[in-house]
Every structure is written in C-alpha cells, then in structure tokens.
Design a protein around this motif. Sequence first.
Motif, PDB file in Angstrom:
ATOM      1  N   PRO A  77       0.826  -1.208   0.000  1.00  0.00           N
ATOM      2  CA  PRO A  77       0.000   0.000   0.000  1.00  0.00           C
ATOM      3  C   PRO A  77       0.861   1.259   0.000  1.00  0.00           C
ATOM      4  N   ASP A  78       0.243   2.375  -0.270  1.00  0.00           N
ATOM      5  CA  ASP A  78       0.921   3.666  -0.147  1.00  0.00           C
ATOM      6  C   ASP A  78       1.456   3.809   1.281  1.00  0.00           C
ATOM      7  N   ILE A  79       2.654   4.358   1.423  1.00  0.00           N
ATOM      8  CA  ILE A  79       3.286   4.413   2.745  1.00  0.00           C
ATOM      9  C   ILE A  79       2.505   5.281   3.735  1.00  0.00           C
ATOM     10  N   THR A  80       1.926   6.380   3.262  1.00  0.00           N
ATOM     11  CA  THR A  80       1.142   7.217   4.180  1.00  0.00           C
ATOM     12  C   THR A  80      -0.181   6.539   4.520  1.00  0.00           C
ATOM     13  N   ALA A  81      -0.757   5.826   3.557  1.00  0.00           N
ATOM     14  CA  ALA A  81      -2.000   5.096   3.820  1.00  0.00           C
ATOM     15  C   ALA A  81      -1.775   4.050   4.906  1.00  0.00           C
ATOM     16  N   TRP A  82      -0.677   3.299   4.761  1.00  0.00           N
ATOM     17  CA  TRP A  82      -0.360   2.275   5.754  1.00  0.00           C
ATOM     18  C   TRP A  82      -0.157   2.903   7.132  1.00  0.00           C
ATOM     19  N   ALA A  83       0.643   3.957   7.195  1.00  0.00           N
ATOM     20  CA  ALA A  83       0.977   4.551   8.487  1.00  0.00           C
ATOM     21  C   ALA A  83      -0.261   5.094   9.189  1.00  0.00           C
ATOM     22  N   LEU A  84      -1.045   5.892   8.483  1.00  0.00           N
ATOM     23  CA  LEU A  84      -2.192   6.547   9.113  1.00  0.00           C
ATOM     24  C   LEU A  84      -3.305   5.567   9.445  1.00  0.00           C
ATOM     25  N   HIS A  85      -3.682   4.730   8.488  1.00  0.00           N
ATOM     26  CA  HIS A  85      -4.831   3.847   8.718  1.00  0.00           C
ATOM     27  C   HIS A  85      -4.496   2.714   9.682  1.00  0.00           C
ATOM     28  N   SER A  86      -3.275   2.207   9.658  1.00  0.00           N
ATOM     29  CA  SER A  86      -2.927   1.166  10.628  1.00  0.00           C
ATOM     30  C   SER A  86      -2.939   1.744  12.042  1.00  0.00           C
ATOM     31  N   ALA A  87      -2.435   2.974  12.196  1.00  0.00           N
ATOM     32  CA  ALA A  87      -2.462   3.611  13.517  1.00  0.00           C
ATOM     33  C   ALA A  87      -3.893   3.851  13.978  1.00  0.00           C
ATOM     34  N   LEU A  88      -4.731   4.301  13.085  1.00  0.00           N
ATOM     35  CA  LEU A  88      -6.131   4.559  13.445  1.00  0.00           C
ATOM     36  C   LEU A  88      -6.860   3.274  13.818  1.00  0.00           C
ATOM     37  N   HIS A  89      -6.667   2.229  13.040  1.00  0.00           N
ATOM     38  CA  HIS A  89      -7.367   0.973  13.346  1.00  0.00           C
ATOM     39  C   HIS A  89      -6.826   0.333  14.628  1.00  0.00           C
ATOM     40  N   ARG A  90      -5.562   0.573  14.963  1.00  0.00           N
ATOM     41  CA  ARG A  90      -5.037   0.081  16.248  1.00  0.00           C
ATOM     42  C   ARG A  90      -5.580   0.889  17.417  1.00  0.00           C
ATOM     43  N   ASN A  91      -5.584   2.202  17.266  1.00  0.00           N
ATOM     44  CA  ASN A  91      -5.871   3.093  18.397  1.00  0.00           C
ATOM     45  C   ASN A  91      -7.336   3.499  18.524  1.00  0.00           C
ATOM     46  N   GLN A  92      -8.110   3.303  17.464  1.00  0.00           N
ATOM     47  CA  GLN A  92      -9.523   3.686  17.489  1.00  0.00           C
ATOM     48  C   GLN A  92     -10.378   2.509  16.988  1.00  0.00           C
ATOM     49  N   PRO A  93     -10.441   1.415  17.738  1.00  0.00           N
ATOM     50  CA  PRO A  93     -11.146   0.220  17.245  1.00  0.00           C
ATOM     51  C   PRO A  93     -12.627   0.448  16.977  1.00  0.00           C
ATOM     52  N   GLN A  94     -13.222   1.483  17.603  1.00  0.00           N
ATOM     53  CA  GLN A  94     -14.635   1.775  17.355  1.00  0.00           C
ATOM     54  C   GLN A  94     -14.846   2.368  15.968  1.00  0.00           C
ATOM     55  N   ALA A  95     -13.785   2.894  15.365  1.00  0.00           N
ATOM     56  CA  ALA A  95     -13.868   3.515  14.039  1.00  0.00           C
ATOM     57  C   ALA A  95     -13.686   2.426  12.982  1.00  0.00           C
ATOM     58  N   ARG A  96     -14.749   1.712  12.679  1.00  0.00           N
ATOM     59  CA  ARG A  96     -14.648   0.570  11.779  1.00  0.00           C
ATOM     60  C   ARG A  96     -14.314   0.993  10.352  1.00  0.00           C
ATOM     61  N   CYS A  97     -14.875   2.110   9.907  1.00  0.00           N
ATOM     62  CA  CYS A  97     -14.605   2.605   8.561  1.00  0.00           C
ATOM     63  C   CYS A  97     -13.975   3.991   8.658  1.00  0.00           C
TER      64      CYS A  97
END
Length: 242
Positions: A77-97
């Motif tokens: 994936p795009d490096i910024t996509a990986w960094a931002l979305h992986s961090a969000l999905h780890r830290n904000q599990p309620q944010a499914r989408c």
Amino acid sequence: MHDNVEYLRIQLACALRWAARLNLHESIANHFSVATSPDGREFLINPYGKHFSRIRASDLLLLDADDPASLDRPDAPDITAWALHSALHRNQPQARCILHTHSKYATTLACLKDSRLPPIEQNSMRFFERVAIDDGFDGMGLGEEAERVSRLLGDKPILLMGNHGLLVAAPSVAQAFDDLYYFERACEVYIMALATGRELRVASDEVARKTCRQWLDYPGFADKHFIALMGILDEEEPAYRQ
C-alpha cells in the motif's frame, strides 16, 4: 456493520467510486479503509496507484495493522495510507470505517486559522460539537505524525486536519460515506457564505444541538442513501463488484 468481508469489499469499492464521481478524491492519493476483524486490526484499504473511479472489490488490500511487513509485499500500500490507517485501526477500534480525503471545501476550511464550522444551516448543525480539529500539523502522515493524528479523534466522527484535509470515522461504510458527503456539503455552503462578505445567520447553540439530535435520530438515513448509491453503480458500473 456488515461482517461479511466480501460484502465489505463491495461497499468500500462503491464508496471509492462515488468519491471520484463527486470529486471528493485527489489524483491517486487519499485512502478509504474498513475493519474486517472484531478488534479492528485487520482492514481493507485501496491499493497504491489505482484511481478511485476504477477500484473493484477484488482490488482492495487486506492488511494487518500490527504487521509492518505489509510494506514489503509486491502490492504494498501507499506508505502514508499504511501509516495513518494502521495507527487509526489500532488506536480507534470503534472507528470501523475510516475515509481520508483532501476534498475541496473541507480542506479549504482546514486552511483557515479558525477552522470551526458554525451552525448556519441544517447540514452544518448535523456536525455541531462533533468535529475534532487538529492544529498541530507536522508533515505527511508518517511515523509519529500518524500516531499523533490517530489519537485525536476521540468519540467524534469528524477530524478536520489543519493544513491537511479531512478524516471521517464511523461504525459502517454507509455511515462514513454519508458523513463525508454531508460534511463536505456543509463546508461548501459555509465557504460560499463567507465569500459573500455579508454577515452570517448563525443559529443558537440550543437550536444547533436540537437539529443535530434530529439528524442522529433520523431512521436509517445513511443506509438508505448508500443503498441508492450502490443501485446506481449496479446499473452503470457493475464491475465495481468484481
């Protein structure tokens, strides 16, 4: 939230194509993701280099937020996509989408010193007291910047990223896209109202809160909106489901 991964692929592909149709995208940048595991750490995201208007369900990458080897795979994936979305999905599990765009009017608002969206009409009132504003931009969403941004969302559906763009988080693809659509519309009206140079008609906090509650209580609105969007693509671009 629909738990079937194949159906989530179809929904996310629909959201991506409609973002292109509505000019909410930017070149081959910007990224949409949706969690597929109960803890949110496995997620689908659009691939690097493919235009939103051409995304099919099978194009979406299935990634693990805890696995940095995702950047070593042939279809990385795009490096910024990986960094931002992986961090969000780890830290904000309620944010499914999670939908991240640089849409024109929301980004314009993110460029103003005062990035608050005042309650001047129904769409802006929908987001009254529901927007987190990031005023600490420190470069592209990589490394610690991605981690910093991922901690700002809290319980709000909108993160307006100062000097950057917009991030929408919701429990479903339909809700996230509905929020993206209406927040961008609200920003457009506000920017146009500012352009007149005339005094704004701002509603009271009481009326804004009442209208926000009415929006949140509106039965099935986001789901019906998204089903309608899928129906149009089913007729005009059915390949998005493949």
